[in-house]
Design a protein around this motif. Structure first.
Motif, PDB file in Angstrom:
ATOM      1  N   PHE A  44       0.461  29.840  24.938  1.00 53.14           N
ATOM      2  CA  PHE A  44       0.627  28.995  23.760  1.00 53.14           C
ATOM      3  C   PHE A  44      -0.020  27.643  24.018  1.00 53.14           C
ATOM      4  CE2 PHE A  44       4.267  28.580  26.514  1.00 53.14           C
ATOM      5  CZ  PHE A  44       4.481  27.215  26.594  1.00 53.14           C
ATOM      6  N   ILE A  45      -0.190  26.869  22.946  1.00 51.16           N
ATOM      7  CA  ILE A  45      -0.791  25.546  23.016  1.00 51.16           C
ATOM      8  C   ILE A  45       0.222  24.512  22.526  1.00 51.16           C
ATOM      9  CG2 ILE A  45      -2.675  24.059  22.216  1.00 51.16           C
ATOM     10  CD1 ILE A  45      -3.668  26.496  23.761  1.00 51.16           C
ATOM     11  N   VAL A  46       0.430  23.460  23.305  1.00 51.40           N
ATOM     12  CA  VAL A  46       1.191  22.302  22.844  1.00 51.40           C
ATOM     13  C   VAL A  46       0.126  21.319  22.366  1.00 51.40           C
ATOM     14  CG1 VAL A  46       2.813  20.485  23.445  1.00 51.40           C
ATOM     15  CG2 VAL A  46       2.989  22.730  24.551  1.00 51.40           C
ATOM     16  N   LYS A  47       0.103  21.054  21.083  1.00 52.92           N
ATOM     17  CA  LYS A  47      -1.008  20.354  20.449  1.00 52.92           C
ATOM     18  C   LYS A  47      -0.630  18.931  20.048  1.00 52.92           C
ATOM     19  CE  LYS A  47      -4.554  21.360  17.046  1.00 52.92           C
ATOM     20  NZ  LYS A  47      -5.698  21.312  17.929  1.00 52.92           N
ATOM     21  N   ASN A  48      -1.640  18.071  20.056  1.00 56.90           N
ATOM     22  CA  ASN A  48      -1.531  16.704  19.540  1.00 56.90           C
ATOM     23  C   ASN A  48      -0.485  15.851  20.253  1.00 56.90           C
ATOM     24  OD1 ASN A  48      -3.520  17.258  17.611  1.00 56.90           O
ATOM     25  ND2 ASN A  48      -1.987  18.063  16.193  1.00 56.90           N
TER      26      ASN A  48
END
Length: 142
Positions: free
Chosen positions: A106-110
């Motif tokens: 998964f991506i933890v964004k911003n």
């Protein structure tokens, strides 16, 4: 050795291009353009359950790509048994309320500039933490 890196890079790009997690607005699909050898890897094990959790992460701009490897474990949003061989991840950023992720990558964004603490906890299909299968790491967004 170069062939294996190319194959690993293709596999990671394939995983990344298919990862989009619906959550509280922090996790989204993103393209990573860095060499996969830049990943930082941490492994934890639980001898009682014969499970191990390997967490790899990489920072790209203001996003953090996280990949979790748990041999013999099935990521699912539904319970099909009462074993600890299936379940999901609970993710917490900067000690905020954790949210569920039902995929291994998964991506933890911003994320804002600065230092952030990310916690990854493996939970079984009943939502109970699997003892010892927890990893916490710190990332710095430039």
């Amino acid at each position: 050795m170069v062939i294996f890196r190319v194959i690993a890079f293709v596999i990671i790009i394939t995983i990344i291009s298919g990862c989009q997690i619906n959550g509280p607005g922090k996790i989204h699909k993103v393209t990573i353009e860095k060499d996969p050898s830049a990943f930082q890897v941490v492994e934890v094990t639980n001898p009682a359950s014969t499970l191990s959790l390997t967490v790899r992460h990489m920072v790209s701009n203001d996003d953090v790509f996280v990949e979790c490897y748990v041999p013999g474990f099935q990521f699912t949003d539904r319970s099909t048994s009462n074993t600890n061989k299936e379940g999901h991840l609970k993710i917490s950023v900067d000690h905020q309320k954790p949210y569920s992720v039902y995929k291994a990558a998964f991506i933890v964004k911003n994320l804002s500039k600065g230092t952030h603490e990310i916690a990854v906890t493996l939970v079984d299909s009943q939502g109970k933490t699997i003892e010892g299968l927890y990893e916490q790491f710190v990332v710095t967004i430039p």
